[in-house]
Design a protein around this motif. Structure first.
Motif, PDB file in Angstrom:
ATOM      1  N   HIS A  54       1.015  -1.130   0.027  1.00 33.88           N
ATOM      2  CA  HIS A  54      -0.058   0.062  -0.207  1.00 33.88           C
ATOM      3  C   HIS A  54       0.938   1.304   0.070  1.00 33.88           C
ATOM      4  O   HIS A  54       2.097   1.185   0.259  1.00 33.88           O
ATOM      5  CB  HIS A  54      -1.093   0.005   1.156  1.00 33.88           C
ATOM      6  N   GLY A  55       0.246   2.469  -0.061  1.00 31.28           N
ATOM      7  CA  GLY A  55       0.869   3.728  -0.319  1.00 31.28           C
ATOM      8  C   GLY A  55       1.890   4.187   0.862  1.00 31.28           C
ATOM      9  O   GLY A  55       1.612   3.690   2.169  1.00 31.28           O
ATOM     10  N   GLY A  56       2.675   4.842   0.394  1.00 30.92           N
ATOM     11  CA  GLY A  56       3.306   5.812   1.457  1.00 30.92           C
ATOM     12  C   GLY A  56       4.510   5.257   2.079  1.00 30.92           C
ATOM     13  O   GLY A  56       5.380   5.393   2.773  1.00 30.92           O
ATOM     14  N   THR A  57       4.774   3.868   1.689  1.00 26.56           N
ATOM     15  CA  THR A  57       5.970   3.269   2.109  1.00 26.56           C
ATOM     16  C   THR A  57       7.296   3.886   1.135  1.00 26.56           C
ATOM     17  O   THR A  57       7.322   3.996  -0.016  1.00 26.56           O
ATOM     18  CB  THR A  57       5.808   1.689   1.901  1.00 26.56           C
ATOM     19  N   TYR A  58       8.286   3.850   1.844  1.00 29.87           N
ATOM     20  CA  TYR A  58       9.749   4.393   1.451  1.00 29.87           C
ATOM     21  C   TYR A  58      10.782   3.386   1.433  1.00 29.87           C
ATOM     22  O   TYR A  58      10.823   2.476   2.567  1.00 29.87           O
ATOM     23  CB  TYR A  58      10.163   5.303   2.439  1.00 29.87           C
ATOM     24  N   PHE A  59      11.241   3.355   0.300  1.00 23.63           N
ATOM     25  CA  PHE A  59      12.553   2.072  -0.076  1.00 23.63           C
ATOM     26  C   PHE A  59      13.513   3.177  -0.516  1.00 23.63           C
ATOM     27  O   PHE A  59      13.993   3.834  -1.310  1.00 23.63           O
ATOM     28  CB  PHE A  59      12.169   1.291  -1.103  1.00 23.63           C
ATOM     29  N   SER A  60      14.812   2.805   0.548  1.00 24.61           N
ATOM     30  CA  SER A  60      15.997   3.379   0.195  1.00 24.61           C
ATOM     31  C   SER A  60      16.730   2.635  -1.129  1.00 24.61           C
ATOM     32  O   SER A  60      17.303   3.411  -1.734  1.00 24.61           O
ATOM     33  CB  SER A  60      16.908   3.197   1.334  1.00 24.61           C
ATOM     34  N   ARG A  61      16.577   1.400  -1.246  1.00 23.37           N
ATOM     35  CA  ARG A  61      17.374   0.677  -2.477  1.00 23.37           C
ATOM     36  C   ARG A  61      16.403  -0.439  -2.764  1.00 23.37           C
ATOM     37  O   ARG A  61      16.699  -1.580  -2.299  1.00 23.37           O
ATOM     38  CB  ARG A  61      18.520   0.305  -1.971  1.00 23.37           C
ATOM     39  N   ALA A  62      15.683  -0.080  -3.582  1.00 17.16           N
ATOM     40  CA  ALA A  62      14.494  -1.267  -3.901  1.00 17.16           C
ATOM     41  C   ALA A  62      15.162  -2.472  -4.266  1.00 17.16           C
ATOM     42  O   ALA A  62      14.263  -3.608  -4.083  1.00 17.16           O
ATOM     43  CB  ALA A  62      13.534  -0.823  -4.752  1.00 17.16           C
ATOM     44  N   ALA A  63      16.194  -2.464  -4.902  1.00 21.15           N
ATOM     45  CA  ALA A  63      16.924  -3.624  -5.505  1.00 21.15           C
ATOM     46  C   ALA A  63      17.343  -4.838  -4.410  1.00 21.15           C
ATOM     47  O   ALA A  63      17.664  -5.799  -4.851  1.00 21.15           O
ATOM     48  CB  ALA A  63      18.138  -3.236  -6.644  1.00 21.15           C
ATOM     49  N   ASN A  64      17.482  -4.249  -3.148  1.00 20.42           N
ATOM     50  CA  ASN A  64      17.857  -5.246  -2.124  1.00 20.42           C
ATOM     51  C   ASN A  64      16.561  -5.702  -1.557  1.00 20.42           C
ATOM     52  O   ASN A  64      16.509  -6.181  -0.405  1.00 20.42           O
ATOM     53  CB  ASN A  64      18.443  -4.491  -1.166  1.00 20.42           C
ATOM     54  N   LEU A  65      15.388  -5.707  -1.978  1.00 24.08           N
ATOM     55  CA  LEU A  65      13.833  -6.276  -1.542  1.00 24.08           C
ATOM     56  C   LEU A  65      13.675  -7.540  -2.335  1.00 24.08           C
ATOM     57  O   LEU A  65      13.646  -7.592  -3.659  1.00 24.08           O
ATOM     58  CB  LEU A  65      13.020  -5.099  -1.678  1.00 24.08           C
TER      59      LEU A  65
END
Length: 191
Positions: A54-65
């Motif tokens: 859902h919205g409002g979530t922050y990802f610093s480096r999505a490639a590590n998810l």
């Protein structure tokens, strides 16, 4: 000529920036969730179509998810992805959860926050992280575990265990029946 891996990295970072900027604007309807997922994948995240954020979530480096099947991440979470975050199949993350993978070595008196190091976080299959909980670097939350709302997890959580508090401590073991009943009662208001 810019090497291809560098171009991909730059494009992934641009997609992550766009994702973080537009996350609230996309909404939480089917279209918004699909667009958010597409941006996560463009940013390098491994995310199956059966999982949603859902919205409002922050990802610093999505490639590590790395996300398993049928995962759900609620609104306004924070994923510090200096290290890898892995969510097993069927993981539920409540509102405002923070997952941190970076920490600092203790530096000299003049600057105590020394060099940054990354430690991965893993959340096992079927686990549930309650609203506003924090999971710190290097932690593994075992399969079927429940982290109570507001808990701060500093150590590994055993499978099928409910933890709560600051710092989080084991409250009780969850057998199959307890886990099903806990999920049944909490799911309508799950955070």
């Amino acid at each position: 000529m810019i090497p291809r891996p560098r171009v991909r990295s730059t494009l992934a970072r641009a997609a992550t920036h766009l994702l973080n900027s537009a996350s609230d604007l996309l909404g939480d309807d089917v279209v918004g969730r699909r667009l958010r997922s597409a941006l996560l994948r463009a940013s390098g995240a491994r995310l199956p179509r059966s999982s949603s954020f859902h919205g409002g979530t922050y990802f610093s480096r999505a490639a590590n998810l790395r996300v398993g099947e049928n995962c759900f991440v609620n609104r306004r979470c924070y994923f510090d992805l200096e290290g890898t975050v892995t969510l097993g199949d069927g993981v539920t993350i409540g509102h405002g959860v923070t997952v941190v993978t970076s920490t600092h070595a203790v530096g000299p008196t003049s600057h105590r926050a020394g060099a940054v190091t990354a430690r991965p976080v893993t959340v096992g299959r079927g686990a549930w992280i309650g609203a506003n909980a924090t999971v710190l670097p290097g932690v593994t939350v075992g399969p079927g575990a429940v982290v109570a709302a507001g808990a701060v997890v500093v150590d590994d959580v055993a499978p099928d265990t409910l933890v709560a508090g600051v710092p989080a401590r084991a409250v009780r073991r969850l057998d199959g029946a307890d886990a099903l009943e806990t999920a049944r009662r909490a799911r309508p208001t799950a955070g």
